[in-house]
Motif scaffolding. Structure first.
Motif, PDB file in Angstrom:
ATOM      1  N   PRO A 120      25.618 -28.341  88.726  1.00 51.94           N
ATOM      2  CA  PRO A 120      26.866 -27.913  88.000  1.00 51.94           C
ATOM      3  C   PRO A 120      28.034 -28.461  88.559  1.00 51.94           C
ATOM      4  O   PRO A 120      28.043 -28.952  89.649  1.00 51.94           O
ATOM      5  CB  PRO A 120      26.807 -26.439  88.113  1.00 51.94           C
ATOM      6  CG  PRO A 120      25.939 -26.317  89.419  1.00 51.94           C
ATOM      7  CD  PRO A 120      24.981 -27.153  89.399  1.00 51.94           C
ATOM      8  N   ASP A 121      29.196 -28.566  87.808  1.00 47.16           N
ATOM      9  CA  ASP A 121      30.460 -28.814  88.713  1.00 47.16           C
ATOM     10  C   ASP A 121      30.759 -27.653  89.565  1.00 47.16           C
ATOM     11  O   ASP A 121      30.834 -26.493  89.207  1.00 47.16           O
ATOM     12  CB  ASP A 121      31.564 -28.848  87.514  1.00 47.16           C
ATOM     13  CG  ASP A 121      31.302 -30.050  86.627  1.00 47.16           C
ATOM     14  OD1 ASP A 121      30.594 -31.015  87.027  1.00 47.16           O
ATOM     15  OD2 ASP A 121      31.595 -29.897  85.415  1.00 47.16           O
ATOM     16  N   GLY A 122      30.982 -28.199  90.784  1.00 47.98           N
ATOM     17  CA  GLY A 122      31.287 -27.213  92.058  1.00 47.98           C
ATOM     18  C   GLY A 122      32.620 -26.668  91.815  1.00 47.98           C
ATOM     19  O   GLY A 122      33.449 -27.332  91.396  1.00 47.98           O
ATOM     20  N   ASN A 123      32.740 -25.527  92.103  1.00 41.39           N
ATOM     21  CA  ASN A 123      34.210 -24.967  92.085  1.00 41.39           C
ATOM     22  C   ASN A 123      34.712 -24.629  93.642  1.00 41.39           C
ATOM     23  O   ASN A 123      35.606 -23.983  93.622  1.00 41.39           O
ATOM     24  CB  ASN A 123      34.194 -23.755  91.337  1.00 41.39           C
ATOM     25  CG  ASN A 123      33.119 -22.747  91.546  1.00 41.39           C
ATOM     26  OD1 ASN A 123      32.558 -22.826  92.792  1.00 41.39           O
ATOM     27  ND2 ASN A 123      33.245 -21.439  90.818  1.00 41.39           N
ATOM     28  N   LYS A 124      33.991 -25.052  94.450  1.00 42.51           N
ATOM     29  CA  LYS A 124      34.505 -24.801  96.068  1.00 42.51           C
ATOM     30  C   LYS A 124      35.124 -25.985  96.506  1.00 42.51           C
ATOM     31  O   LYS A 124      35.092 -27.104  96.148  1.00 42.51           O
ATOM     32  CB  LYS A 124      33.326 -24.623  96.861  1.00 42.51           C
ATOM     33  CG  LYS A 124      32.340 -23.615  96.453  1.00 42.51           C
ATOM     34  CD  LYS A 124      33.114 -22.166  96.756  1.00 42.51           C
ATOM     35  CE  LYS A 124      32.046 -21.160  96.419  1.00 42.51           C
ATOM     36  NZ  LYS A 124      32.549 -19.661  96.529  1.00 42.51           N
ATOM     37  N   GLY A 125      36.290 -25.820  97.312  1.00 42.58           N
ATOM     38  CA  GLY A 125      36.921 -26.839  98.028  1.00 42.58           C
ATOM     39  C   GLY A 125      37.999 -26.338  98.838  1.00 42.58           C
ATOM     40  O   GLY A 125      38.172 -25.065  99.211  1.00 42.58           O
ATOM     41  N   VAL A 126      38.556 -27.141  99.624  1.00 38.46           N
ATOM     42  CA  VAL A 126      39.665 -26.855 100.348  1.00 38.46           C
ATOM     43  C   VAL A 126      40.920 -28.016 100.682  1.00 38.46           C
ATOM     44  O   VAL A 126      40.631 -29.217 100.352  1.00 38.46           O
ATOM     45  CB  VAL A 126      38.939 -26.562 101.804  1.00 38.46           C
ATOM     46  CG1 VAL A 126      38.470 -27.976 102.429  1.00 38.46           C
ATOM     47  CG2 VAL A 126      39.979 -26.198 103.097  1.00 38.46           C
ATOM     48  N   LYS A 127      42.061 -27.295 100.946  1.00 40.22           N
ATOM     49  CA  LYS A 127      43.128 -28.307 100.907  1.00 40.22           C
ATOM     50  C   LYS A 127      43.532 -28.087 102.399  1.00 40.22           C
ATOM     51  O   LYS A 127      43.865 -26.969 102.792  1.00 40.22           O
ATOM     52  CB  LYS A 127      44.300 -27.935  99.930  1.00 40.22           C
ATOM     53  CG  LYS A 127      45.692 -28.775 100.159  1.00 40.22           C
ATOM     54  CD  LYS A 127      46.599 -28.457  99.121  1.00 40.22           C
ATOM     55  CE  LYS A 127      46.069 -28.857  97.746  1.00 40.22           C
ATOM     56  NZ  LYS A 127      47.196 -28.607  96.582  1.00 40.22           N
ATOM     57  N   ILE A 128      43.886 -29.156 103.152  1.00 35.28           N
ATOM     58  CA  ILE A 128      44.190 -29.080 104.714  1.00 35.28           C
ATOM     59  C   ILE A 128      45.211 -29.881 104.868  1.00 35.28           C
ATOM     60  O   ILE A 128      45.315 -30.797 104.812  1.00 35.28           O
ATOM     61  CB  ILE A 128      42.865 -29.560 105.530  1.00 35.28           C
ATOM     62  CG1 ILE A 128      41.590 -28.856 105.147  1.00 35.28           C
ATOM     63  CG2 ILE A 128      42.993 -29.358 107.187  1.00 35.28           C
ATOM     64  CD1 ILE A 128      40.351 -29.972 105.014  1.00 35.28           C
TER      65      ILE A 128
END
Length: 331
Positions: free
Chosen positions: A110-118
């Protein structure tokens, strides 16, 4: 006829579905999730997600030696299974049968919905799941730190860069190293979707600490007429500043306009002295905070006078010398 029926691929498929229901992942092929998530990791995740479920199926493609089935969870395709035929033979003279086996199970990722902005200083190193971030993950243009206008006149000013990684299946692990190669403690940012880290303080070398304190005292003493040569020119404080410095211009205006009005007083004494908050931005720029109380006694009245210095000094390296580019009051 019973032997013929049992040789049909659907029986092998139903056996596979039972294995998946038990949470087994042996038949699942490696899953490629991009450079930030290792291949194969999602196989176990998928197996756990369908454990205990009764998956349905439908034929996707039909062949004599290869059958492909879509595996469904509530009418949603979650995987595809290839069954391959071996050892074809005839029974009863007219019927052809083969031994079917599971060849590959391909998970529909599936299209992942996790992430991070650093957001970090531009000379810091950032890794997500052990993979170093590059220009490919940079979001927008690097931004110059606020209040660095004068620094930018002499050297490349410190900047901050924002990276963004998205579309991950699992929450990422973030690691950060400063410009000196020291790894930072990121425990306070667990599962954070946005992280911003500024330039950190470090231990200031003693000789540099002595130098910036002397510079701050001498600049203060210029304005109170307590440094030799202050009446004649700003040459006595010029060595601490770049050529063309705004602060030298300010000192010259004071010398020629207002210095004569400063009251006569005793030799100043410095108390409550500290040099702290040393931040090394690069090999060409640093800042620190210098604090002291400058005590004097007015000659005519005998009254004590205290001038408080509490400022952050921004230094730049020009030709191998550390010079003051800017000063900002902390008061």
């Amino acid at each position: 006829m019973k032997k013929y029926e049992k040789a049909q691929p659907v029986y092998v498929l139903e056996g596979l579905l039972e294995e998946l229901k038990e949470g087994k992942s042996d038949a699942i092929a490696d899953v490629k999730l991009g450079k930030f998530e290792a291949s194969g990791n999602y196989a176990d995740t998928f197996a756990q997600s369908v454990k205990g479920k009764s998956l349905d199926y439908k034929v996707k493609s039909n062949g004599s030696y290869l059958m492909t089935y879509s595996l469904l969870d509530n009418d949603k395709v979650v995987a595809e299974a290839d069954l391959r035929a071996d050892n074809e033979r005839r029974i009863m003279g007219i019927l052809s049968i083969s031994d079917w086996r599971v060849d590959t199970v391909r998970v529909t990722v599936p299209d992942g919905n996790k992430g991070v902005k650093i957001t970090v200083p531009d000379n810091y190193t950032v890794k997500v799941n052990g993979v170093a971030l590059t220009a490919e993950e940079v979001s927008g243009e690097p931004e110059t730190l606020e209040g660095m206008e004068y620094v930018a006149e002499y050297v490349t000013p410190p900047k901050k860069t924002t990276y963004e990684v998205k579309g991950l299946i699992n929450a990422p692990s973030v690691e950060v190293w400063d410009s000196l190669g020291t790894q930072l403690d990121m425990s306070g940012y667990a599962d954070a979707e946005e992280i911003e880290i500024g330039y950190g303080e470090s231990e200031m070398p003693q000789d540099l600490k002595d130098y910036v304190l002397t510079a701050a005292k001498n600049y203060s003493n210029f304005f109170s007429k307590d440094i030799e040569g202050c009446y004649e020119s700003t040459a006595c404080i010029q060595p601490y500043f770049p050529q063309g410095s705004y602060y030298i211009d300010l000192a010259e205006q004071y010398r020629t306009g207002d210095m004569w009005m400063y009251s006569a007083h005793s030799a100043p004494e410095f108390e409550n002295v500290s040099v702290s908050e040393y931040v090394r931005y690069s090999d060409h720029c640093f800042s620190c905070r210098v604090v002291f109380d400058k005590r004097m006694v007015l000659t005519l009245s005998g009254e004590p006078r205290v001038e408080r210095n509490d400022q952050v000094y921004y230094y730049v390296n020009i030709g191998g010398e550390w010079l003051i580019a800017d000063m900002k009051s902390k008061a």
